[in-house]
Write an enzyme that holds these catalytic residues in place. Structure first.
Site, short mmCIF file in Angstrom:
data_model
loop_
_atom_site.label_atom_id
_atom_site.label_comp_id
_atom_site.label_asym_id
_atom_site.label_seq_id
_atom_site.Cartn_x
_atom_site.Cartn_y
_atom_site.Cartn_z
N ASP A 132 1.60 -25.47 13.50
CA ASP A 132 0.25 -25.31 14.05
C ASP A 132 -0.35 -26.69 14.36
O ASP A 132 -1.54 -26.92 14.20
CB ASP A 132 -0.63 -24.57 13.03
CG ASP A 132 -1.83 -23.90 13.68
OD1 ASP A 132 -1.86 -23.83 14.92
OD2 ASP A 132 -2.73 -23.47 12.95
N CYS A 188 6.56 -1.16 14.20
CA CYS A 188 5.22 -0.61 13.94
C CYS A 188 5.23 0.91 14.04
O CYS A 188 4.43 1.59 13.40
CB CYS A 188 4.20 -1.18 14.93
SG CYS A 188 3.65 -2.85 14.53
N CYS A 191 2.23 3.70 13.61
CA CYS A 191 1.14 3.16 12.80
C CYS A 191 0.12 2.43 13.69
O CYS A 191 0.48 1.71 14.61
CB CYS A 191 1.72 2.17 11.77
SG CYS A 191 0.46 1.37 10.76
N CYS A 194 -3.89 -1.26 11.50
CA CYS A 194 -4.61 -2.54 11.70
C CYS A 194 -5.69 -2.39 12.76
O CYS A 194 -6.80 -2.91 12.60
CB CYS A 194 -3.63 -3.65 12.06
SG CYS A 194 -2.55 -3.27 13.44
N CYS A 198 -9.70 -3.09 11.77
CA CYS A 198 -10.31 -4.34 12.24
C CYS A 198 -11.83 -4.19 12.31
O CYS A 198 -12.35 -3.33 13.03
CB CYS A 198 -9.75 -4.71 13.62
SG CYS A 198 -10.58 -6.17 14.31
N CYS A 213 -12.47 -11.75 17.41
CA CYS A 213 -11.74 -11.86 16.14
C CYS A 213 -12.50 -12.76 15.16
O CYS A 213 -12.90 -13.88 15.50
CB CYS A 213 -10.34 -12.40 16.40
SG CYS A 213 -9.40 -12.67 14.88
N CYS A 240 -9.97 -14.01 8.35
CA CYS A 240 -10.06 -12.58 8.06
C CYS A 240 -8.63 -12.07 7.86
O CYS A 240 -7.73 -12.47 8.59
CB CYS A 240 -10.73 -11.85 9.22
SG CYS A 240 -10.59 -10.05 9.20
N CYS A 243 -6.52 -7.03 8.98
CA CYS A 243 -5.41 -6.38 9.69
C CYS A 243 -4.07 -6.61 8.99
O CYS A 243 -3.06 -6.00 9.36
CB CYS A 243 -5.35 -6.83 11.14
SG CYS A 243 -5.28 -8.61 11.38
N CYS A 247 -1.59 -3.40 6.39
CA CYS A 247 -0.27 -3.24 6.99
C CYS A 247 0.75 -2.80 5.94
O CYS A 247 0.93 -3.47 4.93
CB CYS A 247 0.19 -4.55 7.64
SG CYS A 247 1.82 -4.40 8.40
S1 SF4 Z 1 -0.68 -2.13 10.31
FE1 SF4 Z 1 1.26 -3.28 10.47
S2 SF4 Z 1 2.80 -1.71 10.93
FE2 SF4 Z 1 0.79 -0.78 11.31
S3 SF4 Z 1 0.48 -1.11 13.52
FE3 SF4 Z 1 -0.49 -2.80 12.43
S4 SF4 Z 1 1.03 -4.43 12.39
FE4 SF4 Z 1 2.11 -2.52 12.88
S1 SF4 Z 2 -8.18 -11.15 11.74
FE1 SF4 Z 2 -9.79 -9.61 11.29
S2 SF4 Z 2 -11.10 -9.60 13.09
FE2 SF4 Z 2 -9.18 -10.60 13.69
S3 SF4 Z 2 -7.90 -8.97 14.50
FE3 SF4 Z 2 -7.41 -9.10 12.32
S4 SF4 Z 2 -8.79 -7.62 11.33
FE4 SF4 Z 2 -9.59 -8.00 13.38
#
Ligand code: SF4
Ligand code: SF4
Length: 331
Positions: A132, A188, A191, A194, A198, A213, A240, A243, A247
């Site tokens: 990064d 995924c 599913c 996430c 969010c 975000c 954050c 998400c 998972c």
């Molecule tokens: S929670 Fe994880 S497995 Fe489910 S859609 Fe999101 S990234 Fe994919």
């Molecule tokens: S980091 Fe938080 S705000 Fe950003 S996409 Fe993931 S859950 Fe959403």
């Protein structure tokens, strides 16, 4: 011996062993791709990247990993797990920030491995370690290298390790034998956890809308956070993890690969931190990069999102005062 006439190849096992000893739980090696598919990157730019204008400026470099080291023969991609437990109160910060600044920890580890390669083979190969820290797309390269897939949360997910990972790339002149990882297929399935979880609805169509975000808004954004988003923050004040918390691939995440990424700080005393002690309080941690005023702005927002008022402090600057005005206006 000139670099171009080096007569032997370096076994990837040698490199992978050194990476594992340094805490990298997964690694792979490929020749550096000459170009990456621009569609995902361009879509992100088209969606809007807010204060990250440098992403657009560095577009061409980011799509050609060899830009950083044109003589590179190998691209080693590695993932090191960070702290995966929240270790904070309801004022929340991203787990990766619990420990020492990963930029330093992981990048220096890659640098040491590069130096030891040169020492063992008595060859002055050039290397470039990126965590990064340079215009390179570590996430895409990790997928290409077979470390995992890019999930609906726009993060790299390893079937074995989940997504609580920091990624690094070592471009090197060392002729390391390519060895891709076994993963990459999207797992995924149906599913959408996430996307549903969010807080700001930043995830859609397998991409993250940067300007919605919380990670972007709390870490990269310089100005006032719009009230309509700020009220959705659920207490997050640095990054954050929502998400990733939901998972299913993170249920068996391993512990930190390097003890310095674990972090002893629980960050439950942050409301008392003032400008005068901010740098010392967050010394050697990624949070220090925020600077006090953005830190304070974030606390004002995080508290408000939990229905609390953070009393003003006399060292608050313009952005914090403007944030308070924005929140009052947005009520
Ligand atoms: S929670 Fe994880 S497995 Fe489910 S859609 Fe999101 S990234 Fe994919
Ligand atoms: S980091 Fe938080 S705000 Fe950003 S996409 Fe993931 S859950 Fe959403």
């Amino acid at each position: 011996m000139s670099v171009s006439s080096t007569p032997f190849a370096v076994s990837f096992t040698e490199v992978a062993t050194a990476l594992a000893e340094a805490g990298f739980a997964a690694s792979a090696c490929l020749p550096p791709p000459t170009a990456l598919d621009p569609s995902g990157f361009d879509r992100m730019l088209a969606d809007g990247v807010g204060d990250l204008g440098w992403l657009e400026e560095s577009r061409d470099k980011r799509l050609d990993p060899r830009f950083l080291l044109p003589t590179a023969r190998a691209m080693i991609v590695a993932a090191i797990p960070h702290q995966h437990q929240a270790r904070c109160g309801d004022l929340r910060r991203a787990r990766y920030a619990a420990g020492k600044d990963y930029h330093h920890v992981a990048r220096r580890a890659l640098g040491r491995i590069a130096a030891s390669l040169n020492a063992r083979h008595a060859t002055p190969w050039l290397h470039r370690a990126c965590v990064d820290s340079a215009p390179i797309n570590e996430r895409t390269l990790a997928r290409l290298a077979g470390l995992g897939w890019i999930g609906r949360n726009a993060l790299l997910i390893s079937p074995n390790l989940g997504s609580w990972l920091l990624l690094g790339v070592l471009l090197t002149e060392a002729p390391v034998v390519p060895q891709p990882g076994p993963h990459g297929a999207d797992r995924c399935g149906r599913c959408t956890a996430c996307e549903s979880a969010c807080p700001t609805r930043a995830l859609m169509d397998r991409r993250c809308l940067t300007e919605r975000c919380i990670s972007y808004l709390t870490i990269e954004h310089d100005g006032v956070i719009p009230a309509d988003l700020a009220r959705l923050f659920q207490g997050w004040w640095f990054g954050c993890d929502r998400c990733q918390e939901v998972c299913p691939w993170n249920r068996k995440a391993p512990g930190p690969g390097d003890g310095r990424l674990a972090g002893d700080e629980r960050d439950t005393d942050i409301l008392a931190v003032r400008a005068a002690d901010f740098d010392v309080h967050f010394a050697a941690r990624a949070i220090r990069r925020l600077g006090y005023q953005r830190f304070r702005r974030n606390l004002v927002v995080a508290c408000a999102s939990l229905g609390r008022d953070l009393p003003p402090a006399d060292d608050e600057g313009d952005v914090v005062r403007a944030q308070r005005v924005e929140l009052r206006a947005g009520v």
